[in-house]
Design an enzyme around this catalytic site. Structure first.
Site, PDB file in Angstrom:
ATOM      1  N   ASP A 189      58.395  46.483  48.261  1.00  6.71           N
ATOM      2  CA  ASP A 189      59.496  47.093  48.990  1.00  6.71           C
ATOM      3  C   ASP A 189      60.185  48.137  48.128  1.00  6.71           C
ATOM      4  O   ASP A 189      59.564  48.731  47.246  1.00  6.71           O
ATOM      5  CB  ASP A 189      60.483  45.995  49.425  1.00  6.71           C
ATOM      6  N   HIS A 229      67.130  47.788  50.900  1.00  7.60           N
ATOM      7  CA  HIS A 229      66.196  47.108  51.791  1.00  7.60           C
ATOM      8  C   HIS A 229      65.470  45.939  51.141  1.00  7.60           C
ATOM      9  O   HIS A 229      65.407  44.839  51.692  1.00  7.60           O
ATOM     10  CB  HIS A 229      65.194  48.143  52.286  1.00  7.60           C
ATOM     11  N   SER A 425      61.632  44.766  59.871  1.00 12.80           N
ATOM     12  CA  SER A 425      61.683  44.548  58.418  1.00 12.80           C
ATOM     13  C   SER A 425      62.387  43.245  58.091  1.00 12.80           C
ATOM     14  O   SER A 425      62.157  42.657  57.048  1.00 12.80           O
ATOM     15  CB  SER A 425      62.443  45.680  57.732  1.00 12.80           C
TER      16      SER A 425
END
Length: 610
Positions: A189, A229, A425
């Site tokens: 990620d 994220h 996600s």
């Protein structure tokens, strides 16, 4: 699709509609179109110098010449084990070798020559060559800067049960297992804040690295987050069960960060993904989470020479990782797109100027549509398909909570903070966490067996009255084989419904005052359960003023809410309390303490479920 599903980084993560509440501060995140895809940061519309210790799959290459404007990256593909025979030709054709993955026959090359790809395709032993981007390789690739190590917030919210964990029965699965420390989960990620109070206890620095630019950088901290994220994803998978903040699906497993997003753009190019999968295979990751799509193409088409090489290179790397025992879980993407009926792509290439092109089902979103990868669609609070989630009969494998509307997934953010994000996600790490629990109770399981168990345990969800949903109750385009169920996945069973008690009488909460609302419990044998459910409905215009406690019949106090949320209105939440040391029968109280002036409210209702 899986690029970061945050709408902010259009080609990267698979995060969508993202409002991030960081300890009371709301930050609007535009999710990049590609991330969820999963997120490049969750970007999908709702995004080394230390070339790494050599491993079985990776060969350290000599550093290329200094960066120059116009430098592009290419995949040069040979037969596995055949890279050495063609490396000399890379230089004669105007390029330099940046990294080599001989086990899968992939060279990452750089060149400023516009004829490099076509020239290399004429070399004996070369099977495919393709550019991985339509923009220049950043100069940072030749001397990467380390990501910032953020200062940590001193605020420590108390753990609370979250709708997403209840929806997949993770809170019940923890009675069976919280996960084994021998199970390693890789977060591929934007990076992970390893110093976060809820991640540090489970973080595995020894197996963490950066794969930005396509070569492993093992310097301490290279794995850290260049966005938000990856840290959010990591918390959903394995935030520690430590009384602070949140609890992940598998709070007993180990988390490793493999940063594949590049700083600045937060894009996930093919060479980065290849490096990440090779690292996962060589470092014993049982599961990896991939909440992104491989930039710059939302879909890679085999009739395009560049994209065909990307498909082949990433496919080989995924196959290598799976062969080493690693299962890849990926986000389906946030474009509300039918992956089983592809017609157009208007988001690619996202590293330069996107164009609208006609495509077919031969074009695939990678890594999520690669063979062996578990493709995850998103559900909202309640189980319906999330409005943004991609779908497709025969493409979606399973569904999990990703948030929708006002209900995002609450998890960790860099700097010791917490907040809400929505996107595929966010759905994918729920499945990765359940896969880690399966691996914990079945340590001999292969990736294929874990993948099968995910399907077997899923709760069937029929198509709603939406003509786009094709398939049967047991397998369809919105939910795949169904909604993930952590409890069934680890061999547990749902306990019978407990006795329910409630108080619907309003109790006013004035400024700077403590009030209580009682419930008398009777007819329950023995002690309260370890999973006592406390439903709270408090109407108040500034919940940061409030401390809310459950008071047991013997006077023991269990704090449910302690002045978090700042100016947010109202507390409407179900908490799980381990009250197994308390006799069930007697008078229980909900105690609300207002600690400031100007904002008032009331206890509207509350309940207990034994």
């Amino acid at each position: 699709m899986f690029s970061l599903i945050s709408s902010r980084t259009a080609g990267r993560s698979r995060t969508s509609a993202t409002a991030v509440a960081a300890l009371g501060t709301i930050v609007a995140l535009a999710a990049p179109a590609g991330l969820a895809h999963a997120a490049t940061s969750d970007t999908a519309p709702v995004a080394a110098r230390s070339a790494g210790a050599s491993t079985a799959g990776t060969t350290k290459a000599a550093a290329p010449a200094a960066w120059a404007a116009g430098t592009r990256a290419y995949l040069v593909i040979t037969a596995p084990g055949g890279t050495s025979a063609v490396t000399g030709s890379v230089a004669t054709k105007g390029g330099s070798v940046f990294a080599t993955y001989d086990a899968i026959g992939v060279i990452v090359a750089h060149s400023t020559s516009t004829t490099f790809a076509s020239s290399m395709r004429t070399v004996t032993g070369v099977q495919q060559v393709g550019a991985t981007r339509t923009s220049d390789v950043p100069a940072d690739a030749y001397s990467p800067a380390l990501p910032a190590n953020p200062s940590q917030s001193s605020t420590t919210p108390t753990e609370s049960n979250r709708w997403d964990m209840t929806q997949i029965k993770a809170d019940q699965a923890w009675a069976v297992t919280t996960g084994s420390t021998s199970v390693k989960v890789g977060v591929l990620d934007t990076g992970v804040d390893d110093q976060h109070q809820d991640i540090a206890p489970n973080f595995n620095a020894a197996d963490s690295a950066s794969c930005a630019y396509g070569k492993a950088d093992t310097r301490a901290g290279a794995w850290r987050d260049v966005d938000t994220h990856g840290t959010h994803v990591a918390g959903t998978i394995a935030a520690a069960k430590n009384g602070k903040g949140v609890i992940g699906v598998a709070p007993g497993v180990k988390i490793s960060s493999v940063r594949i997003a590049e700083p600045g753009s937060t894009l996930f190019f093919a060479e980065n993904t290849i490096c990440g999968f090779m690292w996962a295979g060589d470092h014993g990751f049982k599961v990896t989470n991939n909440s992104y799509y491989t930039d710059p193409w939302q879909f890679n088409c085999p009739d395009n020479l560049d994209q065909a090489a990307i498909i082949e290179g990433v496919r080989r790397a995924q196959e290598y990782a799976e062969g080493k025992g690693s299962l890849q879980v990926a986000a389906a993407g946030n474009s509300d797109y039918d992956l089983a009926n592809k017609t157009t792509d208007s988001e690619s290439p996202n590293d330069s100027t996107p164009v609208t092109r006609t495509i077919t089902n031969a074009c695939i979103d990678i890594p999520t549509e690669l063979p062996g990868v578990v493709t995850v669609a998103a559900q909202g609070n309640g189980g319906a398909k999330a409005s943004y989630s991609n779908f497709g009969n025969g493409v979606i494998d399973i569904a999990a909570p990703g948030g929708d509307g006002s209900s995002g997934v609450y998890s960790t953010l860099p700097g010791g903070k917490y907040g809400n994000l929505s996107g595929t996600s966010m759905a994918s790490p729920h499945v990765a966490g359940v896969a880690a629990l399966i691996a914990s109770v079945n340590p001999s399981f292969t990736p294929a067996q874990i993948r099968d168990q995910l399907g077997v345990q899923a709760t069937d969800r029929a198509c709603p009255s939406d003509t786009r949903c094709k398939g049967t109750t047991t397998k369809n385009g919105f939910f795949g084989e169904g909604a993930v169920d952590a409890l069934k996945a680890v061999g547990g069973s749902t306990p019978p419904p407990g006795k329910y008690f409630e108080n619907l009488t309003d109790v006013t909460v004035p400024d700077n005052t403590t009030v209580e609302s009682p419930i008398t419990v009777s007819g329950v044998t023995g002690n309260a359960p370890a999973t006592l459910k406390v439903g709270v409905d408090v109407k108040h215009t500034y919940i940061g003023d409030l401390k809310v406690d459950l008071v047991a019949p013997d006077g023991s106090v269990y704090t449910l809410h302690n002045r978090t949320g700042s100016g947010t209105d109202n507390i409407l939440q179900t908490y799980t309390v381990n009250a197994s040391s308390e006799v069930a029968n007697g008078v229980w109280k909900l105690r609300v303490n207002d600690n400031a002036t100007q904002d008032t409210g009331k206890i509207d209702a509350w309940n207990l479920t034994f």
